[in-house]
Design a protein around this motif. Structure first.
Motif, PDB file in Angstrom:
ATOM      1  N   ALA A 146       8.534  -7.277  -3.248  1.00  0.00           N
ATOM      2  CA  ALA A 146       9.043  -6.370  -2.213  1.00  0.00           C
ATOM      3  C   ALA A 146       7.900  -5.852  -1.342  1.00  0.00           C
ATOM      4  CB  ALA A 146       9.777  -5.202  -2.860  1.00  0.00           C
ATOM      5  N   LEU A 147       6.685  -5.844  -1.883  1.00  0.00           N
ATOM      6  CA  LEU A 147       5.532  -5.374  -1.119  1.00  0.00           C
ATOM      7  C   LEU A 147       5.045  -6.399  -0.101  1.00  0.00           C
ATOM      8  CD1 LEU A 147       3.386  -3.761  -3.979  1.00  0.00           C
ATOM      9  CD2 LEU A 147       5.143  -2.691  -2.546  1.00  0.00           C
ATOM     10  N   ALA A 148       5.526  -7.637  -0.205  1.00  0.00           N
ATOM     11  CA  ALA A 148       5.050  -8.713   0.662  1.00  0.00           C
ATOM     12  C   ALA A 148       5.816  -8.788   1.979  1.00  0.00           C
ATOM     13  CB  ALA A 148       5.134 -10.053  -0.062  1.00  0.00           C
ATOM     14  N   ALA A 149       6.805  -7.940   2.162  1.00  0.00           N
ATOM     15  CA  ALA A 149       7.588  -7.938   3.405  1.00  0.00           C
ATOM     16  C   ALA A 149       6.794  -7.240   4.518  1.00  0.00           C
ATOM     17  CB  ALA A 149       8.924  -7.242   3.163  1.00  0.00           C
ATOM     18  N   ASP A 227      10.855  -7.520 -12.764  1.00  0.00           N
ATOM     19  CA  ASP A 227       9.999  -6.744 -11.862  1.00  0.00           C
ATOM     20  C   ASP A 227      10.089  -7.288 -10.435  1.00  0.00           C
ATOM     21  OD1 ASP A 227       7.914  -5.305 -10.611  1.00  0.00           O
ATOM     22  OD2 ASP A 227       6.752  -5.265 -12.458  1.00  0.00           O
ATOM     23  N   ARG A 228      10.350  -6.402  -9.462  1.00  0.00           N
ATOM     24  CA  ARG A 228      10.424  -6.797  -8.060  1.00  0.00           C
ATOM     25  C   ARG A 228       9.210  -6.337  -7.263  1.00  0.00           C
ATOM     26  NH1 ARG A 228      16.750  -4.910  -7.081  1.00  0.00           N
ATOM     27  NH2 ARG A 228      17.661  -6.246  -8.716  1.00  0.00           N
ATOM     28  N   ILE A 229       8.303  -5.616  -7.918  1.00  0.00           N
ATOM     29  CA  ILE A 229       7.093  -5.145  -7.248  1.00  0.00           C
ATOM     30  C   ILE A 229       5.930  -6.095  -7.517  1.00  0.00           C
ATOM     31  CG2 ILE A 229       5.398  -3.275  -7.130  1.00  0.00           C
ATOM     32  CD1 ILE A 229       8.008  -2.612  -5.747  1.00  0.00           C
ATOM     33  N   ILE A 230       5.659  -6.379  -8.789  1.00  0.00           N
ATOM     34  CA  ILE A 230       4.706  -7.440  -9.167  1.00  0.00           C
ATOM     35  C   ILE A 230       5.556  -8.500  -9.854  1.00  0.00           C
ATOM     36  CG2 ILE A 230       2.561  -8.010 -10.357  1.00  0.00           C
ATOM     37  CD1 ILE A 230       1.886  -5.066 -10.442  1.00  0.00           C
TER      38      ILE A 230
END
Length: 275
Positions: A146-149, A227-230
């Protein structure tokens, strides 16, 4: 004096009993002493970004109930170098063996803070970053993170006093926090966590890491399969590279809150390995 009086059998019986007990205790005591005689290591829990030490509350409670001394120092979230120095200095005040545990961004911090400290006997990563030398943190989250958006859809940018040119505090947007960061837990609990999130500076996520402690310190890794963050694949890559003992649990990024039991179990496994 009657020299022909027979001797009492009691002293001889006692001698035999003492001899038997000596043999039995010699066989049992060393094994017991090796476990009960050694002091338990201090467990130091380091929180990650968008969180604080209270995120470890459920794990702390369980570790203390099992007799472990626990410390949860604050992680400033200002820069990887200064955050690592803060934890390194805290560790230097502790005596005896240490098991150093971290969640998320805190993993990058302990990777640097523990290097060269002989008291740190084990590292435990919980959905954590475990960078190699020279790597920066945010790209390690995984292509599907999610951080890669687009950053403008992920973060609220907030200026802070004394910031270097171009640096800002990063807060997770409400939707990202609730659906990605705090996924896998009760929605009401996530709603309570969102307002009190602590920001990470933009520069922290883009600062090269130093010599990793996991090259010389045994490590364990708790991998959240949801995990959707890492992302799980990113965690698998880092954990394997660190030669960590991997435990997979069905949890999102906040497994330390939603699944404290298996995480506590892994920490205690690492602690027992130090004794």
């Amino acid at each position: 004096m009657n020299r022909n009086r027979p001797r009492s059998p009691v002293p001889r019986a006692l001698t035999v009993l003492v001899a038997v007990l000596t043999v039995v205790l010699a066989a049992v005591t060393p094994a017991a002493a090796s476990h009960s005689g050694a002091p338990k290591p201090t467990i130091v829990l380091v929180h990650g970004a968008w969180a604080d030490g209270s995120s470890w509350a459920k794990v702390t409670q369980r570790l203390q109930a099992d007799g472990y001394p626990v410390r949860v120092p604050p992680n400033p979230l200002r820069s990887l170098g200064s955050d690592s120095a803060t934890i390194r200095n805290f560790l230097s005040t502790l005596s005896g063996p240490i098991v150093l545990v971290a969640h998320s961004y805190g993993g990058a911090v302990i990777t640097n803070a523990a290097t060269g400290n002989p008291n740190v006997k084990a590292l435990v990563y919980v959905d954590g970053f475990a960078p190699a030398q020279g790597e920066t943190i945010l790209p390690l989250a995984g292509a599907d993170s999610a951080l890669a958006a687009d950053p403008t859809t992920v973060f609220d940018f907030v200026p802070y006093p004394g910031a270097p040119p171009g640096d800002v505090d990063l807060y997770l947007k409400r939707d990202v926090f609730l659906t990605s960061f705090a996924s896998g837990g009760p929605r009401p609990e996530a709603e309570l966590l969102y307002p009190s999130q602590r920001p990470l500076t933009f520069s922290s996520g883009n600062e090269p890491s130093g010599t990793p402690a996991y090259l010389t310190i045994p490590s364990w890794y708790v991998l959240g399969t949801g995990d959707r963050i890492i992302t799980p694949s990113a965690q698998e890559f880092m954990a394997t590279r660190a030669n960590a003992t991997i435990t997979r649990i069905q949890a999102g990024h906040l497994g330390l809150i939603t699944k404290p039991n298996p995480i506590t179990k892994v920490i205690e496994q690492a602690a027992r390995a130090t004794r």
